[in-house]
Design a protein around this motif. Structure first.
Motif, PDB file in Angstrom:
ATOM      1  N   ILE A  17       0.841  -1.208   0.000  1.00 39.28           N
ATOM      2  CA  ILE A  17       0.000   0.000   0.000  1.00 39.28           C
ATOM      3  C   ILE A  17       0.878   1.261   0.000  1.00 39.28           C
ATOM      4  N   GLU A  18       2.108   1.116   0.507  1.00 36.35           N
ATOM      5  CA  GLU A  18       2.966   2.294   0.632  1.00 36.35           C
ATOM      6  C   GLU A  18       3.894   2.496  -0.581  1.00 36.35           C
ATOM      7  N   THR A  19       3.586   1.821  -1.690  1.00 40.31           N
ATOM      8  CA  THR A  19       4.376   1.942  -2.918  1.00 40.31           C
ATOM      9  C   THR A  19       4.540   3.403  -3.352  1.00 40.31           C
TER      10      THR A  19
ATOM     11  N   LEU B 222      13.800   2.735   3.263  1.00 38.43           N
ATOM     12  CA  LEU B 222      13.398   1.805   4.329  1.00 38.43           C
ATOM     13  C   LEU B 222      12.285   2.467   5.125  1.00 38.43           C
ATOM     14  N   HIS B 223      11.157   1.793   5.212  1.00 36.92           N
ATOM     15  CA  HIS B 223      10.063   2.318   6.043  1.00 36.92           C
ATOM     16  C   HIS B 223       9.812   1.303   7.157  1.00 36.92           C
ATOM     17  N   VAL B 224       9.931   1.759   8.390  1.00 38.18           N
ATOM     18  CA  VAL B 224       9.745   0.856   9.530  1.00 38.18           C
ATOM     19  C   VAL B 224       8.748   1.448  10.521  1.00 38.18           C
ATOM     20  N   HIS B 225       8.128   0.560  11.286  1.00 37.44           N
ATOM     21  CA  HIS B 225       7.236   1.006  12.360  1.00 37.44           C
ATOM     22  C   HIS B 225       8.045   0.951  13.654  1.00 37.44           C
ATOM     23  N   SER B 226       9.096   1.762  13.664  1.00 35.02           N
ATOM     24  CA  SER B 226      10.010   1.818  14.806  1.00 35.02           C
ATOM     25  C   SER B 226       9.247   2.208  16.071  1.00 35.02           C
TER      26      SER B 226
ATOM     27  N   ASN C 233       1.827   9.650  13.855  1.00 37.51           N
ATOM     28  CA  ASN C 233       0.936   8.516  14.145  1.00 37.51           C
ATOM     29  C   ASN C 233       1.204   7.323  13.225  1.00 37.51           C
ATOM     30  N   HIS C 234       2.445   7.102  12.880  1.00 32.42           N
ATOM     31  CA  HIS C 234       2.702   6.014  11.931  1.00 32.42           C
ATOM     32  C   HIS C 234       4.094   5.380  12.091  1.00 32.42           C
ATOM     33  N   GLY C 235       5.170   6.103  11.803  1.00 28.55           N
ATOM     34  CA  GLY C 235       6.482   5.453  11.858  1.00 28.55           C
ATOM     35  C   GLY C 235       7.604   6.289  11.286  1.00 28.55           C
TER      36      GLY C 235
ATOM     37  N   VAL D 298      -2.388  -4.248   2.039  1.00 30.11           N
ATOM     38  CA  VAL D 298      -1.805  -3.702   3.260  1.00 30.11           C
ATOM     39  C   VAL D 298      -0.324  -3.418   3.066  1.00 30.11           C
ATOM     40  N   SER D 299       0.333  -3.054   4.166  1.00 30.57           N
ATOM     41  CA  SER D 299       1.753  -2.709   4.155  1.00 30.57           C
ATOM     42  C   SER D 299       2.596  -3.787   3.496  1.00 30.57           C
TER      43      SER D 299
HETATM   44 ZN   LIG Z   1       3.714   1.976   7.480  1.00 29.00          ZN
END
Ligand SMILES: [Zn+2]
Length: 369
Positions: free
Chosen positions: A103-105, A117-121, A179-181, A368-369
């Motif tokens: 979804i985050e393409t 790099l996208h992380v939910h740190s 509210n995300h990462g 989704v992600s």
């Molecule tokens: Zn995300």
């Protein structure tokens, strides 16, 4: 018929090496529960006009064992964004094992760096839910090229916000998503990993200590079939830590919380466990996947999926890093409805028994992600 992923030209040895580096880095990042929980987080690399992006629903931790990068023509993804069409929605998923891009393409496509790099740190989220987050991070991230992106739903809306923010500051390579990462970018995997480590070092928060669980009340739940004590002690904080309980009563802090754990937390007083109404924990239908008992701790139901479990552990880690005095921004009701409804993340999650193991699967038209 809509053609799915791009058929890239044969890759040069150098590009092949870069893809292996990304898979290797993805697996390492995905194996750190402080960075990624379940199938969230995604990575990408741009090679010769092709955007290789993590497939929706895949776990980054499996990146070395299974194929999860979808090749897409970068120019086409950008065209989709201009036409307001989510790239993943063009995927027909005719084949059972076909990969659909994250979804985050769109977010990956609008960033000019090769590696994203996208992380939910957990540490980043603990800052990203605070109303004073941007001010708090000024000093911590000083000297880095970073920007705060206020909450926007994943997909084109988030990508547009990012595009706007980086237009006037193209050197930006760190994004804190409200509210995300977290997102970090670089020209190669090694630099991206180094930057991720540096940001994590600066954002690190020591989790608050919390009271031990009261097993007498929890044992009352264990006597019902299908309930068990959690194997991760930190989960008990959701019940025993007064600050965490207060935070959770406020609402939904980030999309994954709503998607995997629901809008409201099953937080109950001990008296309810001791009363007759606790019988409702003894059924199959309508029984929650977990229950947090005030001052006592947490119990898990066997029906809990591995994705729900990873998300719950992450949530406990976030609340343990959030001060009582911090003023928080919760997702608005419309934002939660958007996440759970026909919006960005698709329809309800369906749980099915697959190969004897419980897995979370998504309806065909969800992504989704
Ligand atoms: Zn995300």
């Amino acid at each position: 018929m809509v053609k799915n992923s791009a058929q890239p030209k044969p890759l040069s040895t150098r590009d092949q090496r870069e893809l292996v580096s990304l898979r290797d880095l993805s697996a390492r990042v995905g194996s750190d529960p402080l960075l990624v929980q379940a199938s969230n987080g995604n990575t990408s690399i741009k090679l010769d006009g092709i955007l290789w992006i993590k497939a929706s629903g895949k776990w980054l931790s499996d990146a070395m064992q299974e194929e999860m990068l979808v090749p897409l023509k970068l120019a086409e993804v950008k065209k989709s964004i201009r036409n307001n069409t989510e790239t993943a929605s063009r995927f027909t998923m005719k084949q059972k094992h076909e990969l659909r891009p994250s979804i985050e393409t769109a977010m990956h496509a609008v960033l000019r760096h090769r590696v994203v790099l996208h992380v939910h740190s957990i540490n980043a989220i603990a800052w990203a839910i605070r109303l004073d987050g941007p001010r708090q991070l000024e000093e911590r991230l000083a000297s880095l090229h970073w920007q705060w992106i206020p909450y926007a739903a994943s997909g084109i809306r988030l990508a547009r916000e990012i595009e706007k923010a980086v237009a006037s500051a193209p050197e930006t390579d760190v994004l804190i998503l409200g509210n995300h990462g977290l997102v970090v970018c670089a020209q190669d995997c090694q630099t991206a990993e180094r930057l991720l480590c540096e940001v994590e070092r600066r954002l690190a928060i020591t989790p608050r200590r919390f009271p031990s669980p009261d097993t007498t009340v929890l044992a009352m739940i264990e006597r019902f079939s299908r309930w068990r004590f959690p194997d991760v002690a930190s989960l008990h904080a959701l019940g025993t830590d007064a600050v965490s309980r207060k935070i959770l009563k406020g609402g939904v802090l980030y999309p994954c919380q709503a998607i995997f754990l629901g809008r409201t937390m099953p937080l109950v007083p001990p008296a309810l466990v001791l009363s007759k109404s606790s019988e409702r924990l003894n059924g199959n239908d309508g029984t929650p996947a977990f229950v947090a008992v005030e001052r006592s701790g947490v119990m898990l139901n066997e029906k809990m999926t591995s994705a729900e479990r990873a998300t719950l552990i992450g949530l406990a880690q976030v609340t343990q890093r959030t001060e009582e005095s911090a003023r928080l921004r919760y997702l608005a009701e419309a934002e939660v409805a958007d996440v759970l409804g026909k919006g960005a993340h698709g329809r309800e999650v369906v749980v099915r028994e697959l190969d004897g193991e419980r897995k979370t699967v998504y309806p065909r038209n969800a992504y989704v992600s």
